[in-house]
Design a protein around this motif. Structure first.
Motif, PDB file in Angstrom:
ATOM      1  N   ASP A 156       0.742  -1.165   0.292  1.00 28.95           N
ATOM      2  CA  ASP A 156       0.088  -0.051  -0.155  1.00 28.95           C
ATOM      3  C   ASP A 156       0.986   1.536   0.041  1.00 28.95           C
ATOM      4  OD1 ASP A 156      -2.521   1.193  -0.134  1.00 28.95           O
ATOM      5  OD2 ASP A 156      -2.851   1.607   1.934  1.00 28.95           O
ATOM      6  N   THR A 194      -1.772  -3.121  -9.200  1.00 34.82           N
ATOM      7  CA  THR A 194      -2.202  -3.394  -7.995  1.00 34.82           C
ATOM      8  C   THR A 194      -3.044  -4.576  -7.958  1.00 34.82           C
ATOM      9  OG1 THR A 194      -4.199  -2.317  -7.786  1.00 34.82           O
ATOM     10  CG2 THR A 194      -2.098  -0.913  -7.400  1.00 34.82           C
ATOM     11  N   ASP A 195      -3.352  -5.146  -6.692  1.00 39.70           N
ATOM     12  CA  ASP A 195      -4.219  -6.340  -6.451  1.00 39.70           C
ATOM     13  C   ASP A 195      -5.722  -5.587  -6.540  1.00 39.70           C
ATOM     14  OD1 ASP A 195      -4.789  -5.332  -3.730  1.00 39.70           O
ATOM     15  OD2 ASP A 195      -3.036  -6.572  -3.069  1.00 39.70           O
ATOM     16  N   ARG A 196      -6.572  -6.457  -6.085  1.00 41.09           N
ATOM     17  CA  ARG A 196      -8.122  -6.008  -6.016  1.00 41.09           C
ATOM     18  C   ARG A 196      -8.658  -5.514  -4.735  1.00 41.09           C
ATOM     19  NH1 ARG A 196     -10.653  -9.459  -2.944  1.00 41.09           N
ATOM     20  NH2 ARG A 196      -9.980 -11.515  -2.624  1.00 41.09           N
ATOM     21  N   TYR A 247      -8.780   4.118  -6.124  1.00 44.16           N
ATOM     22  CA  TYR A 247      -7.766   4.189  -5.064  1.00 44.16           C
ATOM     23  C   TYR A 247      -6.703   3.278  -5.824  1.00 44.16           C
ATOM     24  CZ  TYR A 247      -4.656   3.780  -1.370  1.00 44.16           C
ATOM     25  OH  TYR A 247      -3.560   3.809  -0.455  1.00 44.16           O
ATOM     26  N   ASN A 248      -7.054   2.394  -6.279  1.00 40.52           N
ATOM     27  CA  ASN A 248      -5.984   1.460  -6.873  1.00 40.52           C
ATOM     28  C   ASN A 248      -5.195   1.858  -8.086  1.00 40.52           C
ATOM     29  OD1 ASN A 248      -5.866  -0.750  -5.082  1.00 40.52           O
ATOM     30  ND2 ASN A 248      -7.628  -1.632  -5.940  1.00 40.52           N
ATOM     31  N   GLU A 249      -6.143   2.548  -8.857  1.00 40.06           N
ATOM     32  CA  GLU A 249      -5.502   3.405 -10.095  1.00 40.06           C
ATOM     33  C   GLU A 249      -4.552   4.608  -9.798  1.00 40.06           C
ATOM     34  OE1 GLU A 249      -7.315   5.872 -14.012  1.00 40.06           O
ATOM     35  OE2 GLU A 249      -8.761   4.862 -12.634  1.00 40.06           O
ATOM     36  N   SER A 275      -1.335   2.879  -8.376  1.00 37.73           N
ATOM     37  CA  SER A 275      -0.571   2.072  -9.488  1.00 37.73           C
ATOM     38  C   SER A 275       0.199   3.105 -10.329  1.00 37.73           C
ATOM     39  CB  SER A 275      -1.449   1.326 -10.373  1.00 37.73           C
ATOM     40  OG  SER A 275      -2.334   1.972 -11.077  1.00 37.73           O
ATOM     41  N   GLY A 314      -4.099   0.094 -12.396  1.00 37.60           N
ATOM     42  CA  GLY A 314      -4.906  -0.394 -10.983  1.00 37.60           C
ATOM     43  C   GLY A 314      -4.909  -1.901 -10.972  1.00 37.60           C
ATOM     44  N   SER A 315      -6.246  -2.464 -10.738  1.00 43.27           N
ATOM     45  CA  SER A 315      -6.277  -3.654 -10.618  1.00 43.27           C
ATOM     46  C   SER A 315      -7.125  -4.313 -11.782  1.00 43.27           C
ATOM     47  CB  SER A 315      -7.114  -4.139  -9.236  1.00 43.27           C
ATOM     48  OG  SER A 315      -8.487  -3.337  -9.309  1.00 43.27           O
ATOM     49  N   ARG A 344       0.520  -7.618  -7.696  1.00 40.05           N
ATOM     50  CA  ARG A 344       1.013  -6.211  -7.342  1.00 40.05           C
ATOM     51  C   ARG A 344       2.602  -6.118  -7.968  1.00 40.05           C
ATOM     52  NH1 ARG A 344      -0.970  -8.158  -2.601  1.00 40.05           N
ATOM     53  NH2 ARG A 344       1.191  -8.736  -1.787  1.00 40.05           N
TER      54      ARG A 344
END
Length: 203
Positions: A93, A126-128, A134-136, A139, A166-167, A193
């Motif tokens: 994270d 990233t993972d899911r 947030y993941n976008e 990454s 992202g994921s 990841r």
């Protein structure tokens, strides 16, 4: 009444067909063509040209000296992809490169400097776990961090692009790593990841 031999009419028809085929071939190729589509040659192996022939109609089989060699196809650029495990670059994270991650990137830089570089595309994944938005962002931050590191090591900034996916492109399968965020699930999702560095070189 005596019947005419059937073979006579067949030969006439065959010759007529050959004449028609030759006339068409003469206009299209500049060489006399037989009914099989082959160029007619003399006993010395020379092709028979027609009155329509011009140097532009030359073919390699008959006039190799007049046929221009086709330009050599441009060599396809070499593409090399390096995948760095996300946990090896960053803490979970986070988007700050760890010392061991820098060592991996130093290896990549050494390989890049030995070749004629065209471009580099850095893609963060990233993972899911967490929201898609947030993941976008995470990454993208990680991809930008890798880009900044490569630039600091002397790689041409103009040749580098960085993007975060992202994921959206997981390496784990849909039926794997099920459940909520636990240590086991986090460990299972480790392949997702990652940061991919795709470098394109001129040969």
């Amino acid at each position: 009444m005596q019947k005419k031999p059937v073979t006579t009419s067949l030969i006439v028809l065959a010759l007529a067909g050959a004449a028609i085929g030759t006339a068409v071939a003469q206009q299209n190729t500049g060489y006399v063509i037989d009914t099989r589509g082959a160029v007619v040659k003399s006993g010395f192996g020379e092709c028979w040209r027609t009155g329509y022939w011009t140097p532009a109609m030359a073919i390699a089989e008959c006039d190799p000296g007049l046929v221009k060699s086709a330009p050599a196809a441009a060599a396809a650029p070499a593409v090399e992809t390096m995948v760095v495990h996300g946990d090896g670059l960053f803490d979970f994270d986070k988007a700050t490169i760890k010392p061991e991650g820098k060592a991996r990137l130093d290896e990549a830089v050494a390989r890049l400097k030995d070749k004629k570089l065209d471009k580099i595309v850095i893609t963060g994944h990233t993972d899911r776990l967490g929201s898609a938005k947030y993941n976008e962002k995470l990454s993208q931050k990680r991809a930008d961090a890798v880009k900044d590191y490569l630039v600091a090591k002397g790689v041409d900034k103009a040749k580098i692009s960085a993007v975060g996916k992202g994921s959206t492109m997981p390496r784990t399968k849909a039926d794997e790593c099920k459940g909520k965020k636990t240590k086991k699930v986090v460990a299972c999702l480790a392949p997702d990841r990652r940061v991919e560095i795709e470098a394109t070189f001129s040969k």
